[in-house]
Design an enzyme around this catalytic site. Structure first.
Site, PDB file in Angstrom:
ATOM      1  N   PHE A 123      -7.204   2.644   1.428  1.00  0.00           N
ATOM      2  CA  PHE A 123      -5.915   2.928   0.792  1.00  0.00           C
ATOM      3  C   PHE A 123      -6.032   3.014  -0.720  1.00  0.00           C
ATOM      4  O   PHE A 123      -5.178   3.608  -1.386  1.00  0.00           O
ATOM      5  CB  PHE A 123      -4.887   1.859   1.190  1.00  0.00           C
ATOM      6  CG  PHE A 123      -4.940   0.594   0.386  1.00  0.00           C
ATOM      7  CD1 PHE A 123      -4.112   0.405  -0.709  1.00  0.00           C
ATOM      8  CD2 PHE A 123      -5.819  -0.431   0.726  1.00  0.00           C
ATOM      9  CE1 PHE A 123      -4.154  -0.768  -1.453  1.00  0.00           C
ATOM     10  CE2 PHE A 123      -5.868  -1.598  -0.006  1.00  0.00           C
ATOM     11  CZ  PHE A 123      -5.039  -1.765  -1.102  1.00  0.00           C
ATOM     12  N   LYS A 124      -7.093   2.446  -1.285  1.00  0.00           N
ATOM     13  CA  LYS A 124      -7.255   2.483  -2.746  1.00  0.00           C
ATOM     14  C   LYS A 124      -7.329   3.923  -3.263  1.00  0.00           C
ATOM     15  O   LYS A 124      -7.019   4.185  -4.423  1.00  0.00           O
ATOM     16  CB  LYS A 124      -8.508   1.715  -3.155  1.00  0.00           C
ATOM     17  CG  LYS A 124      -8.551   0.255  -2.703  1.00  0.00           C
ATOM     18  CD  LYS A 124      -7.532  -0.598  -3.404  1.00  0.00           C
ATOM     19  CE  LYS A 124      -7.530  -2.033  -2.925  1.00  0.00           C
ATOM     20  NZ  LYS A 124      -8.679  -2.822  -3.340  1.00  0.00           N
ATOM     21  N   ASP A 125      -7.753   4.863  -2.411  1.00  0.00           N
ATOM     22  CA  ASP A 125      -7.806   6.267  -2.830  1.00  0.00           C
ATOM     23  C   ASP A 125      -6.423   6.801  -3.208  1.00  0.00           C
ATOM     24  O   ASP A 125      -6.314   7.709  -4.042  1.00  0.00           O
ATOM     25  CB  ASP A 125      -8.362   7.147  -1.707  1.00  0.00           C
ATOM     26  CG  ASP A 125      -9.840   6.926  -1.453  1.00  0.00           C
ATOM     27  OD1 ASP A 125     -10.584   6.725  -2.425  1.00  0.00           O
ATOM     28  OD2 ASP A 125     -10.248   6.961  -0.276  1.00  0.00           O
TER      29      ASP A 125
END
Length: 486
Positions: A123-125
């Site tokens: 999810f950091k993307d």
């Protein structure tokens, strides 16, 4: 819009001025002077928007000094099916963050919001890809350079490096705890051979890495001379980018604005769920925000008792959901600022106490630092904890019931979300990563390897490039100064 420090001793600045930095000069974190509000009419209009257009609408409320045409172009460059190409079979990649109904029983719905379709499968993307484009845009306008210095417990580092690799004027120096990430996470970072990427494996735990990032951020002379910026979750632009998918999740799960939803968020550093708090403060109809922790339960302890007690390195567990192996939640200060009605002097005192005494107590009563724990319900926060056995049991159960494989952190979220199911209020669990990133535990739970998207089949076998160092700020500073090219 202007931004102020949670500790009240920094000049107000605009979005572009705080974009490339991390901590405010007084050691606090930046917040807007007031949260922009979203009307029901806006929510109605936003229901039909693409993810990129929704991102633009949310971002323009915060980045008021960036020309709208430029901001819209950046949003469309970031949120495309080409970038978020690792969607599961049957998903429409253009949705960017599709919702999946996991289960429906006793009038309650449990949904999974897919946030891990980007280049590093985490999810950091969702925020880091935007940050990379914003950084490049801002640096190009000023013919400037930036040395990014950050810390990761697993996913932030690879997301940052994949977002910044090859970007003009940017170098990345990323700290990670030596031998404490999954083999996949380690390979994602250390296999990068780009000349502007530097990986430093620290002999310690994530909090040692995070403490060194804060120490460098507080050395204003070094930070200025080496042009240091940050991509950790203390960076305001990252938090704002994450606000967008709360709006998308709500708008997809509902048909009218008089409906509410809840979110359960696997939580370690409080960045992801802080974005949900901000969305709620903006007026998004969120019922509960549930923080799901692993064995490192500093946040669960606070939301159950009102006592915030950070753990020492020796007290931090190395778990099978390693991206949450965090005992000092660096974004938590933003929520405490709101909980204390913006009393920056009290915030300053409380977080000084964290550094000197290891925590604070807002439960009320003799010897406490305040009684604000009684107000937490007004912000919708609740919490729960998951263990390794819970993780295994949840992964097996979701696989057997629904034929869906989830990663270890998402399993923590599902386990806790089930404890807070409410009839008539959809519960959305934020997926944190694809299961391939934590194959060791998937194999333990299911007796087989997790599926991998194309291009990741043999990542662990690639050559790796990294430096091993002690948890020594002076040594890290010397390394940065010797490799910045400034």
């Amino acid at each position: 819009m202007h931004y102020v420090s949670t500790r009240g001793h920094a000049a107000a600045q605009n979005f572009s001025e705080i974009l490339l930095g991390g901590l405010a000069p007084d050691g606090g974190l930046y917040l807007p002077e007031t949260y922009p509000q979203v009307t029901g009419a806006e929510l109605d209009l936003w229901r039909s928007l693409s993810y990129a257009d929704l991102a633009f609408e949310v971002l323009k409320k915060f980045a008021t000094d960036v020309p709208e045409a430029d901001l819209k172009a950046l949003a469309h460059k970031t949120y495309s099916a080409e970038v978020y190409r690792n969607a599961r079979a049957g998903d429409d990649a253009s949705q960017i963050t599709p919702l999946h109904l996991l289960e429906e029983k006793d009038g309650s719905k449990l949904l999974l919001q897919a946030l891990s379709n980007g280049p590093t499968l985490a999810f950091k993307d969702m925020a880091m890809q935007l940050l990379g484009n914003l950084f490049e845009y801002t640096l190009a306008k000023n013919d400037a350079k930036l040395n990014i210095f950050g810390a990761t417990s697993g996913d932030t580092g690879s997301a940052a490096e994949y977002a910044m690799r090859g970007k003009k004027g940017i170098r990345v120096f990323m700290l990670s705890p030596h031998k404490k990430m999954s083999a996949f996470q380690t390979a994602q970072m250390f296999s990068l051979q780009d000349p502007n990427i530097f990986n430093i494996a620290v002999e310690g735990v994530f909090d040692d890495c995070q403490d060194m990032v804060k120490a460098v951020s507080n050395d204003h002379a070094f930070k200025a001379s080496q042009k240091i910026g940050t991509v950790n979750s203390i960076n305001w632009a990252r938090v704002v980018a994450q606000v967008v998918y709360y709006f998308r999740g709500y708008l997809t799960a509902t048909t009218s604005n008089d409906q509410k939803v809840s979110f359960t968020v696997p939580s370690g550093n409080f960045g992801n769920i802080c974005a949900g708090h901000i969305a709620r403060m903006m007026g998004l109809p969120i019922d509960k925000l549930v923080a799901a922790t692993n064995e490192n339960d500093v946040l669960d302890e606070f939301f159950r008792t009102g006592i915030y007690r950070v753990r020492k390195s020796a007290e931090t567990y190395h778990t099978s959901s390693p991206s949450m192996d965090i005992s000092k939640a660096s974004n938590f200060e933003r929520f405490i600022h709101d909980l204390l009605d913006g009393d920056s002097e009290r915030v300053r005192a409380l977080f000084h106490k964290v550094e000197t005494e290891g925590g604070f107590n807002l439960a009320g009563g003799p010897g406490s630092d305040g009684d604000e724990f009684a107000k937490i319900g007004q912000f919708g926060f609740q919490s729960g904890k998951s263990t390794h056995q819970d993780r295994l049991d949840t992964i097996r159960d979701i696989e057997q019931r629904y034929g869906v494989t989830i990663d270890t952190h998402t399993a923590d979220g599902v386990k806790v979300a089930r404890e807070y199911a409410t009839p008539g209020v959809p519960m959305i669990v934020l997926e944190t990563a694809l299961p391939a990133k934590f194959n060791e535990t998937i194999r333990e739970a299911l007796g087989r390897d997790a599926e991998r998207p194309a291009g990741f089949e043999n990542i662990e076998a690639l050559p790796q490039r990294f430096e091993v160092m002690a948890a020594d700020v002076a040594q890290v500073k010397a390394f940065i100064a010797g490799h910045t090219g400034l």
